[in-house]
Design a protein around this motif. Structure first.
Motif, short mmCIF file in Angstrom:
data_model
loop_
_atom_site.label_atom_id
_atom_site.label_comp_id
_atom_site.label_asym_id
_atom_site.label_seq_id
_atom_site.Cartn_x
_atom_site.Cartn_y
_atom_site.Cartn_z
N VAL A 1 48.58 47.24 48.61
CA VAL A 1 47.25 47.42 47.91
C VAL A 1 46.48 46.08 47.96
O VAL A 1 46.96 44.67 47.66
N ARG A 2 45.03 46.03 48.36
CA ARG A 2 44.32 45.08 48.33
C ARG A 2 43.06 45.09 47.26
O ARG A 2 42.42 46.05 47.61
N ARG A 3 42.86 44.16 46.54
CA ARG A 3 41.70 44.36 45.64
C ARG A 3 40.57 43.59 45.88
O ARG A 3 40.66 42.22 45.98
N LEU A 4 39.36 44.14 45.95
CA LEU A 4 38.08 43.40 46.21
C LEU A 4 37.31 43.62 44.94
O LEU A 4 37.07 44.72 44.61
N GLU A 5 36.79 42.52 44.60
CA GLU A 5 35.90 42.47 43.33
C GLU A 5 34.80 41.66 43.29
O GLU A 5 34.94 40.54 43.62
N TYR A 6 33.67 42.17 42.79
CA TYR A 6 32.49 41.38 42.48
C TYR A 6 32.47 40.85 40.97
O TYR A 6 33.02 41.32 39.95
N ALA A 7 31.85 39.71 40.96
CA ALA A 7 31.71 38.90 39.64
C ALA A 7 30.41 38.71 39.18
O ALA A 7 29.29 39.01 39.99
N GLY A 8 30.06 38.15 37.99
CA GLY A 8 28.70 38.02 37.43
C GLY A 8 27.94 39.16 37.72
O GLY A 8 26.81 38.90 37.66
N CYS A 9 28.16 40.29 37.23
CA CYS A 9 27.37 41.59 37.31
C CYS A 9 26.75 41.59 35.80
O CYS A 9 27.27 41.02 34.81
N ARG A 10 25.59 42.08 35.79
CA ARG A 10 24.74 42.29 34.84
C ARG A 10 25.48 42.79 33.61
O ARG A 10 25.91 43.98 33.74
N GLU A 11 25.12 42.63 32.27
CA GLU A 11 25.53 43.44 30.99
C GLU A 11 27.14 43.84 31.22
O GLU A 11 27.64 44.65 30.55
N GLY A 12 27.84 42.72 31.66
CA GLY A 12 29.43 42.89 31.56
C GLY A 12 29.66 44.00 32.62
O GLY A 12 31.09 44.18 32.38
N ARG A 13 28.97 44.31 33.53
CA ARG A 13 29.69 45.34 34.38
C ARG A 13 30.52 44.69 35.52
O ARG A 13 30.78 43.58 35.67
N ALA A 14 31.77 45.78 35.89
CA ALA A 14 32.34 45.31 37.18
C ALA A 14 32.39 46.32 38.08
O ALA A 14 32.23 47.09 38.13
N VAL A 15 32.57 45.79 39.39
CA VAL A 15 32.63 46.47 40.66
C VAL A 15 33.85 46.26 41.44
O VAL A 15 33.74 44.85 42.00
N VAL A 16 34.74 47.11 41.51
CA VAL A 16 36.07 46.57 42.25
C VAL A 16 36.42 48.05 42.96
O VAL A 16 36.17 49.01 42.81
N TRP B 1 42.10 54.43 33.60
CA TRP B 1 41.86 54.33 32.10
C TRP B 1 41.53 52.98 31.66
O TRP B 1 40.85 52.73 30.66
N GLU B 2 42.54 52.12 31.95
CA GLU B 2 42.28 50.67 31.74
C GLU B 2 40.82 49.94 31.86
O GLU B 2 40.58 49.21 31.13
N PHE B 3 40.53 50.56 32.97
CA PHE B 3 39.07 49.98 33.52
C PHE B 3 38.24 50.45 32.71
O PHE B 3 37.25 49.81 32.25
N PHE B 4 37.96 51.97 32.54
CA PHE B 4 37.16 52.48 31.33
C PHE B 4 37.28 51.93 30.22
O PHE B 4 36.14 51.67 29.64
N ALA B 5 38.42 51.74 29.67
CA ALA B 5 38.59 51.19 28.20
C ALA B 5 37.86 49.99 28.17
O ALA B 5 37.40 49.44 26.82
N ASN B 6 38.01 49.09 29.05
CA ASN B 6 37.13 47.63 28.92
C ASN B 6 35.79 47.71 29.51
O ASN B 6 35.01 46.58 29.52
N HIS B 7 35.15 48.89 29.60
CA HIS B 7 33.77 48.88 29.99
C HIS B 7 32.94 50.02 29.42
O HIS B 7 32.79 51.12 30.10
N ALA B 8 32.60 49.66 28.33
CA ALA B 8 31.71 50.65 27.51
C ALA B 8 30.08 50.37 28.01
O ALA B 8 29.77 49.36 28.39
N ARG B 9 29.24 51.22 27.83
CA ARG B 9 27.78 51.21 28.47
C ARG B 9 27.15 50.29 27.16
O ARG B 9 27.32 50.49 26.07
N ALA B 10 26.32 49.39 27.73
CA ALA B 10 25.62 48.54 26.83
C ALA B 10 24.66 49.31 26.10
O ALA B 10 23.99 50.34 26.67
N GLN B 11 24.19 48.82 25.01
CA GLN B 11 23.21 49.73 24.06
C GLN B 11 21.91 49.81 24.65
O GLN B 11 21.45 48.82 25.30
#
Length: 307
Positions: free
Chosen positions: A247-262, A297-307
């Motif tokens: 398994v290799r993990r590629l991740e973007y940082a510094g996304c708007r509104e606390g988003r994550a792209v993995v 699920w762990e990813f979902f639990a840490n990423h709610a939609r911004a208001q």
């Protein structure tokens, strides 16, 4: 080819449960998965619902929609992923929609032309009214055709989903040019480098069933929408199991509104759900290095939609 279609069905045997369309019945024991119907624009649509025993309307829960692959069944995919057990333990609602003719209109321009986006919009609205769900925590995941459809939902229902998690299915090439209006959404993707049906590097899906972007291009597309900064980082996970995959993990940082792209790249992995049951060598290896259901699920639990 019949063996291939059987594998893609992913345990495609539904239990003979009665269809329900009204409110959940009162129960003293933990509720079971229920088959339900919802009429949308005169068409009867089906889904399987699991509401955890801890549900109370006074405490809003998250909703996870789980989409089967082409040729599959909602009930079979519920068993395949094990999301209901995680929902009971972690306290969220999970629904497994059923595609008409057992597939989803995912934007490839191939197969069904049904209004599946309208069905999902109506389903989310219906469950929110009935169960008092948290509108900031609506999520979608799926495999293959269901994964591509998850991408389409993020495009065509901007502002509805906080995050999506496509497995073994990339962004349809025909969908990308019309997806510029999408709002930021967190994305967690899984793709095997030895997938015999959906090529990791992009191009034509098996048997001329449309084309997709490559796995890395698919998440780069969302990283741009999410305003992520700079180039992604890459890290290899430890090799825990001798199963022919890494398994290799590629991740973007510094996304708007606390988003994550993995992106989890499964080296040697096939057209399969990591950590799920085996479905036959014709679709490739199932990685035991990672449990996709739990990681999603762990990813979902840490990423709610911004208001």
């Amino acid at each position: 080819m019949p063996a291939l279609l059987r594998s893609l069905a992913v345990l495609a045997v539904a239990l003979p449960l009665p269809a329900l369309s009204g409110p959940l019945p009162a129960q003293s024991a933990p509720p079971a998965e229920q088959r339900r119907t919802l009429r949308v624009d005169g068409v009867e649509r089906n889904y399987v619902l699991y509401v955890p025993s801890s549900h109370r309307r006074t405490a809003s829960m998250a909703l996870v929609l789980v989409f089967h692959g082409g040729g599959g069944w909602a009930q079979g995919f519920a068993r395949h992923t094990g999301f209901s057990a995680v929902a009971e333990r972690e306290g969220f609602v999970v629904a497994y929609p059923q595609g008409l003719e057992r597939r989803w209109n995912d934007g490839r321009g191939y197969g069904t032309s049904h209004d599946d986006v309208g069905f999902v919009r109506a389903l989310v609205d219906s469950l929110q009214r009935e169960l008092g769900l948290d509108p900031r925590r609506i999520y979608a995941t799926g495999i293959s055709n269901g994964a591509m459809f998850s991408y389409r939902l993020a495009c065509d229902l901007p502002g509805v989903f906080a995050a999506i998690a496509p497995v073994a299915g990339a962004l349809p090439a025909q969908l990308a040019p019309v997806c510029g209006h999408a709002l930021p959404v967190s994305v967690l993707a899984f793709q095997g480098t030895a997938d015999p049906l959906v090529p990791y590097t992009g191009g034509g899906v098996v048997r001329r069933r449309g084309s997709v972007l490559g796995a890395e291009r698919s998440i780069a597309f969302w990283a741009e929408i999410d305003g992520c900064a700079g180039q992604p980082s890459t890290a290899a996970d430890p090799d825990r199991v001798r199963d022919g995959t890494r398994v290799r993990r590629l991740e973007y940082a510094g996304c708007r509104e606390g988003r994550a792209v993995v992106l989890y790249t499964i080296e040697g992995g096939g057209h399969t759900w990591p950590g799920g049951p085996g479905v036959g060598l014709v679709v490739g290896r199932v990685s035991r290095e990672i449990d996709a259901t739990q990681v999603i699920w762990e990813f979902f639990a840490n990423h709610a939609r911004a208001q």
